[in-house]
Motif scaffolding. Structure first.
Motif, PDB file in Angstrom:
ATOM      1  N   LEU A   1       9.184 -24.333 -14.273  1.00  0.00           N
ATOM      2  CA  LEU A   1       8.979 -24.397 -15.718  1.00  0.00           C
ATOM      3  C   LEU A   1       7.650 -23.748 -16.099  1.00  0.00           C
ATOM      4  O   LEU A   1       7.543 -23.104 -17.148  1.00  0.00           O
ATOM      5  N   ALA A   2       6.645 -23.889 -15.250  1.00  0.00           N
ATOM      6  CA  ALA A   2       5.356 -23.250 -15.505  1.00  0.00           C
ATOM      7  C   ALA A   2       5.487 -21.732 -15.502  1.00  0.00           C
ATOM      8  O   ALA A   2       4.886 -21.035 -16.326  1.00  0.00           O
ATOM      9  N   LEU A   3       6.284 -21.193 -14.573  1.00  0.00           N
ATOM     10  CA  LEU A   3       6.506 -19.742 -14.554  1.00  0.00           C
ATOM     11  C   LEU A   3       7.222 -19.296 -15.826  1.00  0.00           C
ATOM     12  O   LEU A   3       6.833 -18.294 -16.439  1.00  0.00           O
ATOM     13  N   ILE A   4       8.242 -20.027 -16.231  1.00  0.00           N
ATOM     14  CA  ILE A   4       8.980 -19.668 -17.448  1.00  0.00           C
ATOM     15  C   ILE A   4       8.048 -19.701 -18.660  1.00  0.00           C
ATOM     16  O   ILE A   4       8.088 -18.823 -19.528  1.00  0.00           O
ATOM     17  N   THR A   5       7.194 -20.706 -18.718  1.00  0.00           N
ATOM     18  CA  THR A   5       6.237 -20.818 -19.827  1.00  0.00           C
ATOM     19  C   THR A   5       5.279 -19.632 -19.823  1.00  0.00           C
ATOM     20  O   THR A   5       4.948 -19.079 -20.881  1.00  0.00           O
ATOM     21  N   ALA A   6       4.822 -19.223 -18.635  1.00  0.00           N
ATOM     22  CA  ALA A   6       3.918 -18.072 -18.532  1.00  0.00           C
ATOM     23  C   ALA A   6       4.614 -16.787 -18.956  1.00  0.00           C
ATOM     24  O   ALA A   6       4.030 -15.948 -19.657  1.00  0.00           O
ATOM     25  N   ILE A   7       5.857 -16.604 -18.547  1.00  0.00           N
ATOM     26  CA  ILE A   7       6.607 -15.408 -18.934  1.00  0.00           C
ATOM     27  C   ILE A   7       6.809 -15.377 -20.443  1.00  0.00           C
ATOM     28  O   ILE A   7       6.659 -14.335 -21.093  1.00  0.00           O
ATOM     29  N   ARG A   8       7.122 -16.528 -21.010  1.00  0.00           N
ATOM     30  CA  ARG A   8       7.309 -16.607 -22.469  1.00  0.00           C
ATOM     31  C   ARG A   8       6.018 -16.253 -23.203  1.00  0.00           C
ATOM     32  O   ARG A   8       6.041 -15.568 -24.216  1.00  0.00           O
ATOM     33  N   SER A   9       4.887 -16.690 -22.682  1.00  0.00           N
ATOM     34  CA  SER A   9       3.618 -16.428 -23.366  1.00  0.00           C
ATOM     35  C   SER A   9       3.232 -14.956 -23.313  1.00  0.00           C
ATOM     36  O   SER A   9       2.411 -14.493 -24.107  1.00  0.00           O
ATOM     37  N   ALA A  10       3.836 -14.196 -22.379  1.00  0.00           N
ATOM     38  CA  ALA A  10       3.554 -12.764 -22.255  1.00  0.00           C
ATOM     39  C   ALA A  10       4.692 -11.918 -22.816  1.00  0.00           C
ATOM     40  O   ALA A  10       4.822 -10.742 -22.472  1.00  0.00           O
ATOM     41  N   ASP A  11       5.530 -12.523 -23.679  1.00  0.00           N
ATOM     42  CA  ASP A  11       6.638 -11.792 -24.306  1.00  0.00           C
ATOM     43  C   ASP A  11       7.648 -11.282 -23.290  1.00  0.00           C
ATOM     44  O   ASP A  11       8.183 -10.170 -23.424  1.00  0.00           O
TER      45      ASP A  11
END
Length: 442
Positions: A174-184
């Motif tokens: 979930l942390a990876l998904i959140t990071a990817i989302r924050s970088a568009d």
């Protein structure tokens, strides 16, 4: 008495103070170290050439950082990207072009499908059940299930581990998904890196300019060990103010003594959010000789660090070695001469015997920095985001939180730090009736 105190003089703290000062507030910035810039850190070679031992890249998508650089006339240049990249392992050296190293067709197809699934997950609104499931597994577990082809999985582990500065077996999916989302999205993060520029005179230049504007309001060598919230004001060190913004990494913020104590969720969050591992080294040569070999200076070692060409126009040749996660920890267990020899052996494998004798050498192990203790960011192990993650940005009384980890966009980047500082400053301005609204929208 100042209106607000800011703890930390990195980009988050300085931009928070700048925002508050623009709105007419009296601000004090307390910095534990002897410099400003936080997780940027610029050293100087003979001749004055800059070497960025911390964060260094700025991409077109980093709009707040771009605006800040323009405001202070901080010159940038496009890094050298022409020529072949290198993919290294203990047994091979391969040249390639493009964003990703060549793989067998079936491995490429499997990797492309996995990246597409990551993008889909990042673009969707997750249900509570989906979020809890993703938070219960590590990135390594997800990759083992989605990437059965070893070549593709190994490459994905190396690239994602470098992005997160941590072993993929330690960080929540979930942390990876959140990071990817924050970088568009996956493409946004890749595009930001492939189009990024560097600062001619160092990435801490705008930070130095903000600090100069703030003048005596910035107090260096002033560690904050306690924060007292009396209900009517906060006391930090020998300073009292209406509000305080804490911008240092969450694990370090957790070491501060708070009176009254933090709520359980906030305390548990800072206990369970370790820093990643990052080590940066620069080998300095008279010229960027690898360009004559048709090489870009960019190399990905599946068993070790990454390398980039960081040479300034007209300056000496700079090969920047960036080790993160397990590679950084292996290197930091060595003494300084052995560590240098190990990195130079990797450079020789990549660029030949001319890499054996650099004219100068600079390095920084961010885990040894007493006011950072790791890099680039703190990360979320499994189970943290869904249980206590909501405490990351939630103010506690008169205490507000900023720092790159708290950013909702470009978390882990200087851009995210800037946005987080401005967001926390806006919180302060909204919560005190006597404070005016900020002139610049978020």
């Amino acid at each position: 008495m100042p209106d607000a105190i800011v703890v930390g003089a990195g980009y988050a703290g300085l931009c928070a103070a700048r925002r508050l000062r623009t709105a007419g507030l009296d601000v004090v910035v307390l910095e534990a170290g002897d410099r400003v810039g936080g997780r940027t850190c610029t050293a100087r070679l003979s001749g004055g050439w800059a070497v960025d031992l911390g964060g260094q890249w700025i991409a077109p998508a980093h709009t707040r950082f771009t605006e800040l650089a323009r405001s202070y006339d901080a010159a940038t240049f496009t890094g050298h990207a022409q020529g072949d990249h290198l993919l290294l392992s203990t047994t091979s050296r391969r040249r390639f072009t493009g964003e990703l190293p060549p793989l067998p067709p079936h491995a490429t197809a499997v990797l492309a499908l996995a990246l597409w699934k990551l993008d889909r997950l990042a673009s969707r609104t997750l249900t509570t059940t989906q979020a809890q499931h993703l938070d219960s597994i590590t990135v390594a577990t997800w990759l083992r299930c989605r990437l059965p082809v070893p070549q593709a999985r190994r490459l994905a582990e190396a690239v994602l581990g470098a992005e997160l500065s941590v072993d993929v077996a330690s960080v929540s999916m979930l942390a990876l998904i959140t990071a990817i989302r924050s970088a568009d999205g996956v493409g946004g993060g890749v595009a930001a890196e492939t189009t990024a520029a560097l600062f001619t005179h160092g990435a801490d230049g705008p930070a130095q300019s903000i600090a100069a504007e703030l003048g005596d309001a910035v107090r260096l060598n002033t560690p904050v060990t306690s924060i007292q919230d009396t209900g009517n004001a906060v006391r930090v060190a020998d300073v009292q103010a209406a509000r305080v913004i804490v911008t240092i990494p969450p694990p370090l913020a957790g070491r501060i003594h708070y009176d009254p104590p933090m709520p359980a969720a906030r305390d548990q969050l800072t206990q369970r959010m370790p820093m990643g591992a990052a080590l940066k080294a620069f080998a300095v040569y008279d010229t960027p000789f690898w360009r004559a070999q048709g090489l870009s200076g960019q190399a990905l070692d599946l068993d070790g660090p990454m390398t980039f060409d960081a040479s300034r126009p007209g300056g000496p040749g700079l090969l920047c070695t960036l080790a993160t996660g397990p590679a950084a920890r292996r290197l930091t267990r060595l003494d300084a001469p052995e560590r240098r020899a190990t990195i130079i052996r990797s450079l020789i494998r990549a660029y030949g015997p001319r890499a054996a004798r650099p004219l100068d050498w600079r390095e920084k192990n961010w885990a040894d920095d007493p006011y950072c203790r790791g890099g680039y960011n703190a990360y979320f192990p499994p189970g943290v985001l869904t249980s206590v993650g909501s405490a990351l940005r939630t103010p506690v009384g008169r205490i507000h939180w900023a720092g790159s980890e708290t950013a909702t966009q470009w978390a882990g980047y200087i851009e995210g730090a800037i946005r987080s500082g401005e967001r926390a400053a806006d919180e302060v301005l909204r919560t005190e009736a006597k404070f005016t609204e900020p002139a610049v929208p978020s």
